[in-house]
Design a protein around this motif. Structure first.
Motif, mmCIF file in Angstrom:
data_model
loop_
_atom_site.group_PDB
_atom_site.id
_atom_site.type_symbol
_atom_site.label_atom_id
_atom_site.label_comp_id
_atom_site.label_asym_id
_atom_site.label_seq_id
_atom_site.Cartn_x
_atom_site.Cartn_y
_atom_site.Cartn_z
ATOM 1 N N THR A 186 0.735 -1.125 -0.033
ATOM 2 C CA THR A 186 0.084 0.144 0.098
ATOM 3 C C THR A 186 0.919 1.305 -0.086
ATOM 4 O O THR A 186 0.498 2.266 -0.605
ATOM 5 C CB THR A 186 -0.827 -0.011 1.285
ATOM 6 O OG1 THR A 186 -2.022 -0.981 0.830
ATOM 7 C CG2 THR A 186 -1.570 1.487 1.268
ATOM 8 N N GLU A 187 1.873 1.298 0.638
ATOM 9 C CA GLU A 187 3.036 2.382 0.703
ATOM 10 C C GLU A 187 3.402 2.566 -0.726
ATOM 11 O O GLU A 187 3.486 3.593 -0.924
ATOM 12 C CB GLU A 187 4.038 1.977 1.760
ATOM 13 C CG GLU A 187 3.806 2.325 3.095
ATOM 14 C CD GLU A 187 2.997 0.821 3.708
ATOM 15 O OE1 GLU A 187 2.750 0.922 4.684
ATOM 16 O OE2 GLU A 187 2.950 -0.100 2.873
ATOM 17 N N ILE A 188 3.782 1.713 -1.463
ATOM 18 C CA ILE A 188 4.175 1.953 -2.927
ATOM 19 C C ILE A 188 3.008 2.569 -3.580
ATOM 20 O O ILE A 188 3.312 3.577 -4.168
ATOM 21 C CB ILE A 188 4.398 0.586 -3.584
ATOM 22 C CG1 ILE A 188 5.529 0.027 -2.917
ATOM 23 C CG2 ILE A 188 4.875 0.777 -5.035
ATOM 24 C CD1 ILE A 188 5.745 -1.300 -3.371
ATOM 25 N N MET A 189 1.749 2.248 -3.515
ATOM 26 C CA MET A 189 0.809 2.785 -4.178
ATOM 27 C C MET A 189 0.482 4.057 -3.642
ATOM 28 O O MET A 189 0.011 5.153 -4.714
ATOM 29 C CB MET A 189 -0.459 1.899 -4.090
ATOM 30 C CG MET A 189 -0.231 0.312 -4.456
ATOM 31 S SD MET A 189 0.514 0.342 -6.076
ATOM 32 C CE MET A 189 1.306 -1.010 -5.911
ATOM 33 N N ARG A 190 0.461 4.515 -2.433
ATOM 34 C CA ARG A 190 0.179 5.738 -1.878
ATOM 35 C C ARG A 190 1.109 6.789 -2.558
ATOM 36 O O ARG A 190 1.022 7.846 -2.686
ATOM 37 C CB ARG A 190 0.239 5.873 -0.418
ATOM 38 C CG ARG A 190 -0.893 5.207 0.242
ATOM 39 C CD ARG A 190 -0.976 5.308 1.747
ATOM 40 N NE ARG A 190 -0.835 6.558 2.203
ATOM 41 C CZ ARG A 190 -1.954 7.496 2.642
ATOM 42 N NH1 ARG A 190 -3.037 6.780 2.211
ATOM 43 N NH2 ARG A 190 -1.791 8.479 2.966
ATOM 44 N N LEU A 191 2.606 6.234 -2.612
ATOM 45 C CA LEU A 191 3.572 7.402 -3.268
ATOM 46 C C LEU A 191 3.058 7.540 -4.747
ATOM 47 O O LEU A 191 3.277 8.665 -5.232
ATOM 48 C CB LEU A 191 4.901 6.606 -3.202
ATOM 49 C CG LEU A 191 5.550 6.677 -1.805
ATOM 50 C CD1 LEU A 191 7.072 5.777 -1.948
ATOM 51 C CD2 LEU A 191 5.703 7.828 -1.052
ATOM 52 N N LEU A 192 2.783 6.381 -5.602
ATOM 53 C CA LEU A 192 2.509 6.725 -6.796
ATOM 54 C C LEU A 192 1.192 7.635 -7.088
ATOM 55 O O LEU A 192 1.166 8.444 -8.037
ATOM 56 C CB LEU A 192 1.824 5.280 -7.557
ATOM 57 C CG LEU A 192 2.921 4.251 -7.903
ATOM 58 C CD1 LEU A 192 2.502 3.025 -8.320
ATOM 59 C CD2 LEU A 192 4.141 4.888 -8.671
ATOM 60 N N PHE A 193 0.395 7.796 -6.087
ATOM 61 C CA PHE A 193 -0.770 8.723 -6.039
ATOM 62 C C PHE A 193 -0.507 9.908 -5.511
ATOM 63 O O PHE A 193 -1.139 10.817 -5.327
ATOM 64 C CB PHE A 193 -1.899 7.944 -5.545
ATOM 65 C CG PHE A 193 -3.326 8.820 -5.781
ATOM 66 C CD1 PHE A 193 -3.688 8.896 -7.104
ATOM 67 C CD2 PHE A 193 -3.960 9.143 -4.841
ATOM 68 C CE1 PHE A 193 -4.925 9.397 -7.226
ATOM 69 C CE2 PHE A 193 -4.956 9.846 -5.070
ATOM 70 C CZ PHE A 193 -5.802 10.077 -6.222
ATOM 71 N N ALA B 86 -3.520 14.689 -12.685
ATOM 72 C CA ALA B 86 -3.235 15.408 -13.865
ATOM 73 C C ALA B 86 -2.227 14.355 -14.797
ATOM 74 O O ALA B 86 -2.368 14.471 -15.976
ATOM 75 C CB ALA B 86 -2.292 16.421 -13.468
ATOM 76 N N HIS B 87 -1.597 13.322 -14.206
ATOM 77 C CA HIS B 87 -1.050 12.432 -15.014
ATOM 78 C C HIS B 87 -1.655 11.333 -15.322
ATOM 79 O O HIS B 87 -1.246 10.288 -15.754
ATOM 80 C CB HIS B 87 0.396 12.189 -14.446
ATOM 81 C CG HIS B 87 1.371 13.305 -14.206
ATOM 82 N ND1 HIS B 87 2.266 13.520 -15.506
ATOM 83 C CD2 HIS B 87 1.872 13.873 -13.117
ATOM 84 C CE1 HIS B 87 2.958 14.656 -15.187
ATOM 85 N NE2 HIS B 87 2.762 14.676 -14.030
ATOM 86 N N LYS B 88 -2.960 11.307 -15.248
ATOM 87 C CA LYS B 88 -4.170 10.305 -15.271
ATOM 88 C C LYS B 88 -3.730 8.958 -14.669
ATOM 89 O O LYS B 88 -3.966 7.838 -15.013
ATOM 90 C CB LYS B 88 -4.130 10.027 -16.850
ATOM 91 C CG LYS B 88 -4.690 11.253 -17.635
ATOM 92 C CD LYS B 88 -5.426 10.731 -18.907
ATOM 93 C CE LYS B 88 -6.196 11.809 -19.517
ATOM 94 N NZ LYS B 88 -6.965 11.468 -20.750
ATOM 95 N N ILE B 89 -3.321 9.046 -13.463
ATOM 96 C CA ILE B 89 -3.314 8.123 -12.457
ATOM 97 C C ILE B 89 -4.399 8.179 -11.511
ATOM 98 O O ILE B 89 -4.733 9.162 -10.823
ATOM 99 C CB ILE B 89 -1.833 8.051 -11.744
ATOM 100 C CG1 ILE B 89 -0.729 7.980 -12.672
ATOM 101 C CG2 ILE B 89 -1.578 6.895 -10.783
ATOM 102 C CD1 ILE B 89 0.488 8.166 -12.128
ATOM 103 N N CYS B 90 -4.848 7.030 -11.243
ATOM 104 C CA CYS B 90 -5.990 7.084 -9.990
ATOM 105 C C CYS B 90 -5.906 5.671 -9.191
ATOM 106 O O CYS B 90 -5.250 4.781 -9.498
ATOM 107 C CB CYS B 90 -7.350 6.920 -10.462
ATOM 108 S SG CYS B 90 -7.917 5.315 -11.446
ATOM 109 N N LEU B 91 -6.300 6.076 -8.115
ATOM 110 C CA LEU B 91 -5.977 5.260 -6.769
ATOM 111 C C LEU B 91 -7.564 4.609 -6.253
ATOM 112 O O LEU B 91 -7.947 5.372 -5.705
ATOM 113 C CB LEU B 91 -4.882 5.522 -5.639
ATOM 114 C CG LEU B 91 -5.174 4.610 -4.436
ATOM 115 C CD1 LEU B 91 -4.277 3.300 -4.873
ATOM 116 C CD2 LEU B 91 -4.228 5.475 -3.539
#
Length: 496
Positions: free
Chosen positions: A296-303, A330-335
């Motif tokens: 989850t920590e990885i995904m939170r950084l990506l978002f 803005a970079h079209k990433i969603c979590l």
């Protein structure tokens, strides 16, 4: 076995909405009884009637041979009906003992408010010993793990002389080791003659723990059987009213070039220790690992929910800077977050508002367009809802998850990150969510899925990364992976 209680012909409506019609449940003394049904099947309503929270409209409830005309929370407590809720209901800033005997503290002098702490702690110790707890009555609840907080809830139920304890999705936030401990406690309660009603969507747990199973569908009683007499597929057919021949609808997709690349990513808290991976267009990439491994920590950084310590994130080979969720969007990433209630939805806002919150041009509200958009995604992701203007809190867990999905589909993102997308979701809704993921991949979207359920990852992904203690310890093609190989990577020791 002697019957502890029975509920027959239970009817319940809220306004014009019929929630329960002709429901039945019989639990024997010292029995571990599974209660299953899709989200919205009426399980919670039936349990709330048993607990005296809601009055029944019709039907009979018999407890230890005596028909109960009126049930209130106090009457249910006196009968010995206890709850261990999925979302634990504890006062975090006071001691374990104060939680176990909340509103029932022993006093040396009640008029002066002088608590008999010695008696309170001694009485609490007795119940902690029954559940095999290794913490003290004087410990603050806030200092305990989720698993130990659950033991506090069980001890509280036992202190009320519980004869039956209702466990509502008790393993949702537990590690495998903690689940093993919980099962030991539930079996120990059974051996003492205390019944358990075990509500879960996890089929493996039902087969391992429970003796009989009652299945509900759309507010009606379907059947009660011995678990050993049913197969996994037979239970699924009873739950959804149809056969799910292919739970994981994984169609071949055209996998393109690397779309997202992560190099030597580290967080500021020191949890992640140099994570590198990539994901391609049209590819579904899974992340496996034990609870607390750092997925989850990885995904939170990506978002952008947490700040990056060091490392690079690249989209189509170009380094991007993500400092906040706004940058990610803005970079079209969603979590799609693991905690949908607190992080994925504004529960007090309407379903319509939640779906539209990710796509409000210039933050101007066009109510007609918003209503049309909500209707589109309610249809596209099959959200079961009576009225799109009802608050999101009125929906079942599975339908809340679909609102979160609809919200992000409305953003037309390119990278979809699903963190435990089917946590607490029934098997029918799971199949629908897998189909949505499959459709996104066929559109060329890049999909990342974090899941604690290895069969799920094996069913829906193309590749799987395994995370252990903040590092990626393995990468496998899904076609070549097994549960055993993934668990080996998840538990392997560091090379010296």
């Amino acid at each position: 076995m002697e019957t502890l209680f029975s509920m027959k012909g239970i009817e319940k409506s809220f306004g014009k909405v019929d929630v329960l019609h002709g429901c039945e449940l019989e639990v024997k003394k010292g029995e571990i009884h599974a209660l299953m049904g899709e989200n919205g099947a009426g399980k919670s309503t039936l349990m709330n009637i048993l607990g005296g929270v809601f009055p029944k409209d019709a039907g009979t409830i018999t407890f230890e041979g005596k028909e109960m005309e009126t049930l209130t929370p106090n009457v249910a407590e006196e009968l010995g009906i206890g709850f261990v809720h999925q979302e634990l209901n504890l006062a975090e800033d006071v001691t374990v003992a104060e939680n176990v005997f909340i509103a029932r503290l022993p006093y040396k002098n009640k008029a002066l408010g002088i608590v008999d702490w010695k008696k309170l702690n001694a009485d609490t110790e007795k119940y902690l010993n029954i559940v095999g707890a290794h913490f003290k009555p004087t410990d603050k609840v806030v200092s305990l793990s989720t698993a130990n907080k659950q033991l506090v809830e069980i001890a509280k139920a036992l202190s009320l002389n519980a004869k039956v304890i209702i466990f509502d999705e008790p393993t949702t936030s537990l590690s495998n080791a903690d689940v093993d401990v919980l099962f030991i406690v539930i079996r120990a309660l059974r051996d003492k003659g205390i019944s358990s009603i075990y509500i879960s969507h996890r089929m493996a747990e039902i087969f391992e723990l429970c003796e009989r199973i009652t299945i509900m569908r759309d507010g009606t009683y379907i059947s009660t059987d011995y678990v050993k007499d049913l197969t996994n597929d037979e239970i699924i057919q009873k739950l959804v009213g149809r056969s799910l021949d292919n739970l994981y609808p994984k169609d071949p997709t055209e996998i393109g070039d690397v779309h997202l690349a992560v190099k030597d990513l580290r967080d500021r808290a020191g949890v992640l220790k140099g994570v590198s991976f990539n994901a391609r267009k049209g590819e579904v990439v899974g992340f496996a690992g034990l609870v607390g491994a750092g997925r989850t920590e990885i995904m939170r950084l990506l978002f952008g929910a947490d700040r990056i310590g060091s490392g690079e994130i690249l989209i189509d080979g170009k380094k991007i800077d993500i400092k906040s969720p706004l940058d990610a969007v803005a970079h079209k990433i969603c979590l799609l977050t693991e905690d949908r209630k607190h992080q994925g939805l504004a529960l007090s806002l309407s379903i319509c508002d939640n779906i539209n919150v990710t796509n409000l041009p210039n933050f101007v509200l066009n109510h007609k367009t918003m209503a049309e958009t909500a209707d589109k995604y309610i249809k596209d992701v099959t959200i079961k809802v009576a009225d799109k203007f009802l608050p999101a809190s009125s929906l079942s867990g599975g339908n809340q998850q679909k609102v979160v999905i609809g919200k992000w589909l409305n953003s037309d993102s390119d990278i979809y990150i699903f963190d435990e997308p089917t946590k607490g979701i029934d098997v029918g809704a799971k199949s629908e969510i897998y189909q949505i993921i499959n459709d996104l991949a066929k559109q060329g979207k890049t999909i990342i899925i974090v899941s604690s359920e290895i069969p799920e990852l094996l069913g829906v992904t193309d590749r799987i990364y395994v995370v252990r203690e903040g590092k990626i310890t393995g990468e496998v093609k899904t076609s070549e992976a097994t549960q055993e190989s993934i668990m080996t990577f998840a538990t392997m020791e560091d090379e010296k």
